[in-house]
Design a protein around this motif. Structure first.
Motif, short mmCIF file in Angstrom:
data_model
loop_
_atom_site.label_atom_id
_atom_site.label_comp_id
_atom_site.label_asym_id
_atom_site.label_seq_id
_atom_site.Cartn_x
_atom_site.Cartn_y
_atom_site.Cartn_z
N ALA A 285 4.16 64.11 15.07
CA ALA A 285 3.70 63.50 16.32
C ALA A 285 3.84 61.98 16.29
O ALA A 285 4.27 61.37 17.28
CB ALA A 285 2.24 63.89 16.58
N LEU A 286 3.49 61.37 15.18
CA LEU A 286 3.64 59.91 15.05
C LEU A 286 5.10 59.50 15.13
O LEU A 286 5.45 58.49 15.75
CB LEU A 286 3.03 59.43 13.74
CG LEU A 286 1.50 59.49 13.61
CD1 LEU A 286 1.06 59.17 12.19
CD2 LEU A 286 0.83 58.55 14.60
N THR A 287 5.96 60.29 14.50
CA THR A 287 7.40 59.99 14.53
C THR A 287 7.95 60.13 15.94
O THR A 287 8.66 59.25 16.44
CB THR A 287 8.16 60.91 13.56
OG1 THR A 287 7.61 60.77 12.25
CG2 THR A 287 9.63 60.58 13.53
N ASP A 288 7.61 61.23 16.59
CA ASP A 288 8.10 61.47 17.96
C ASP A 288 7.63 60.39 18.92
O ASP A 288 8.35 60.04 19.87
CB ASP A 288 7.63 62.84 18.46
CG ASP A 288 8.32 64.00 17.76
OD1 ASP A 288 9.37 63.78 17.11
OD2 ASP A 288 7.80 65.13 17.83
N ALA A 289 6.44 59.85 18.67
CA ALA A 289 5.88 58.82 19.55
C ALA A 289 6.40 57.43 19.24
O ALA A 289 6.06 56.46 19.93
CB ALA A 289 4.35 58.82 19.44
N GLY A 290 7.24 57.32 18.20
CA GLY A 290 7.79 56.01 17.83
C GLY A 290 6.83 55.16 17.04
O GLY A 290 7.06 53.95 16.86
N LEU A 291 5.77 55.76 16.51
CA LEU A 291 4.72 55.00 15.82
C LEU A 291 4.95 54.88 14.32
O LEU A 291 4.11 54.35 13.61
CB LEU A 291 3.36 55.65 16.09
CG LEU A 291 2.91 55.57 17.55
CD1 LEU A 291 1.78 56.55 17.84
CD2 LEU A 291 2.48 54.15 17.91
N MET A 292 6.13 55.35 13.86
CA MET A 292 6.50 55.18 12.46
C MET A 292 7.67 54.21 12.30
O MET A 292 8.14 53.97 11.19
CB MET A 292 6.89 56.53 11.85
CG MET A 292 5.75 57.52 11.78
SD MET A 292 4.44 57.03 10.66
CE MET A 292 4.35 58.46 9.59
N SER A 293 8.12 53.66 13.40
CA SER A 293 9.30 52.78 13.34
C SER A 293 9.22 51.69 14.40
O SER A 293 10.21 51.33 15.02
CB SER A 293 10.58 53.59 13.53
OG SER A 293 10.52 54.33 14.74
N MET A 294 8.02 51.15 14.60
CA MET A 294 7.79 50.24 15.72
C MET A 294 8.54 48.92 15.62
O MET A 294 8.72 48.23 16.62
CB MET A 294 6.29 49.98 15.87
CG MET A 294 5.52 51.18 16.37
SD MET A 294 3.78 50.82 16.71
CE MET A 294 3.06 51.04 15.08
N CYS A 295 8.99 48.56 14.41
CA CYS A 295 9.67 47.27 14.24
C CYS A 295 11.18 47.40 14.10
O CYS A 295 11.86 46.40 13.84
CB CYS A 295 9.11 46.55 13.01
SG CYS A 295 7.36 46.14 13.16
N THR A 296 11.72 48.59 14.29
CA THR A 296 13.17 48.76 14.26
C THR A 296 13.81 47.94 15.38
O THR A 296 13.38 48.00 16.53
CB THR A 296 13.56 50.24 14.42
OG1 THR A 296 13.00 50.99 13.33
CG2 THR A 296 15.07 50.42 14.43
N PRO A 297 14.83 47.15 15.07
CA PRO A 297 15.47 46.32 16.10
C PRO A 297 16.01 47.14 17.27
O PRO A 297 16.46 48.27 17.11
CB PRO A 297 16.61 45.64 15.34
CG PRO A 297 16.17 45.63 13.91
CD PRO A 297 15.41 46.91 13.72
N ALA A 298 15.96 46.54 18.44
CA ALA A 298 16.49 47.19 19.63
C ALA A 298 17.98 47.49 19.48
O ALA A 298 18.49 48.45 20.07
CB ALA A 298 16.25 46.31 20.86
N ALA A 299 18.68 46.68 18.68
CA ALA A 299 20.12 46.90 18.47
C ALA A 299 20.41 48.27 17.87
O ALA A 299 21.51 48.80 18.02
CB ALA A 299 20.67 45.80 17.55
#
Length: 376
Positions: A35-49
């Motif tokens: 659930a955390l992964t699907d919500a983007g809460l495990m990679s919040m600082c990944t660059p937009a690029a």
């Protein structure tokens, strides 16, 4: 579309439901990781690029705090994985795309230079054969890529990314607090890290130059760790409030909520927690505004953030202590959420980036004294 902070709050029922299982298994429950992964809460600082959220520090801290309100261990793993994802900006673009381009991939690991690396060439690829063991590998068992710091024989200190198949995990995580974070030891033996899967902290310039890549890494980490403490403290006070409505201590005709001592101490704890949170967010917001203007975060700003982060971690533990004490004998049972909050909050204050002993270095900087700021 829900924001990251809103998604974190929406997951609270699931996180709370699985918290006891995480404590028992000493690692996050699979449904929570998913659930955390699907919500983007495990990679919040990944660059937009690379398709990431490239989250600003204030939002990052609010999201980590929201996860930690549900369970400190879940907030801790979200914090480690997300701050680790900020390193994507310093990897070669092809490598970063391979590791961080898939939002289902989670990374984590330890910065400490516990590994040794020998420069070699394998199958025509230059890189490093690394051997080492690291402690505090929070959430690494659910990471597809695990990094570790290594001192290499070419005179460099490098962070090296290893696929999980190269990593051995050791059952060392038998602790009082943060049991669900799975922060066990892990090791690699003669694992090959191509040079393109390494970077030199403080030396390698960002490949993706963004405001977030210019934000001081250790400062971001310290703020993230303290956000877990704020979330745990918030959970403790909420739990006490719920308990106080109905519990009548032995030999008392009044509920805890009607007790003047409870009222006074809860009010004091609320003031401490809200103030610490506001201090941290205000300092982060100011530093972020400086970067947005094209300037670098000053040492004065970094010092203020570190002061706010260390203070927030301490306050999180202080209010968890207060809630535990006010709850009375109910809190001592293993089934008590307040017991878990107490244990988890005191792990936050043990982290190298938020430990109370940092106040000495912070005080030196505030007084204009010379001191080592390499970890600031």
């Amino acid at each position: 579309m829900a924001t990251l902070v809103e998604r974190a709050h929406e997951l609270r029922p699931l996180i709370e439901e699985q918290a006891a299982a995480a404590e028992q298994e000493r690692r996050l429950a699979v449904p929570v990781v998913g659930a955390l992964t699907d919500a983007g809460l495990m990679s919040m600082c990944t660059p937009a690029a690379y398709g990431g959220a490239e989250t600003d520090p204030v939002t990052l801290i609010e999201a980590i705090e929201a996860v930690a309100i549900g369970d400190g261990a879940a907030g801790w793993c979200s914090m480690i994985a997300s701050t680790t994802s900020s390193m994507a900006a310093f990897l070669p673009a092809e490598t970063a795309q391979t590791i961080y381009g898939d939002p289902q991939i989670v990374t984590g690991g330890v910065f400490a230079p516990n590994g040794v690396g020998a420069a070699i060439e394998r199958n025509g690829v230059t890189g490093f054969a690394v051997t080492g063991q690291w402690a505090w590998g929070s959430g690494t068992q659910h990471c597809q890529w695990v990094l570790g710091g290594a001192r290499c024989d070419d005179g460099t200190f490098r962070l090296c990314w290893f696929p999980q198949d190269d990593v051995d995990f050791h059952d060392t995580w038998h602790t009082g607090g943060m049991r669900g974070s799975g922060s066990l030891d892990y090791s690699v033996s003669d694992a090959f890290a191509p040079a393109s899967y390494t970077m030199q902290p403080g030396v390698t310039p960002p490949v993706v130059d963004t405001p977030l890549s210019r934000f001081p890494n250790f400062t971001l980490l310290a703020a993230g760790v303290s956000a877990v403490g704020l979330g745990v403290g918030r959970h403790a006070l909420d739990e006490l409030n719920d308990l106080a409505q109905g519990k009548r201590p032995q030999y008392s005709s009044r509920t805890l909520a009607q007790n003047s001592f409870t009222q006074i101490e809860l009010a004091r704890a609320e003031a401490k927690l809200r103030s610490a949170r506001a201090f941290l967010l205000d300092e982060l917001d100011g530093a972020w505004a400086t970067i947005a203007e094209g300037a670098a975060v000053t040492i004065e700003q970094r010092t203020s953030i570190r002061l706010a982060a260390t203070h927030a971690a301490t306050v999180g533990a202080t209010v968890a202590d207060a809630a535990f004490t006010l709850a009375g004998g109910t809190a001592v049972y293993d089934t008590s959420v307040l017991g878990r909050c107490l244990r988890d909050a005191h792990v936050v204050t043990q982290h190298i980036q938020t430990a109370p002993k940092l106040n000495e270095k912070i005080g030196q900087l505030l007084l204009g004294q010379d001191t080592d700021i390499s970890m600031f």
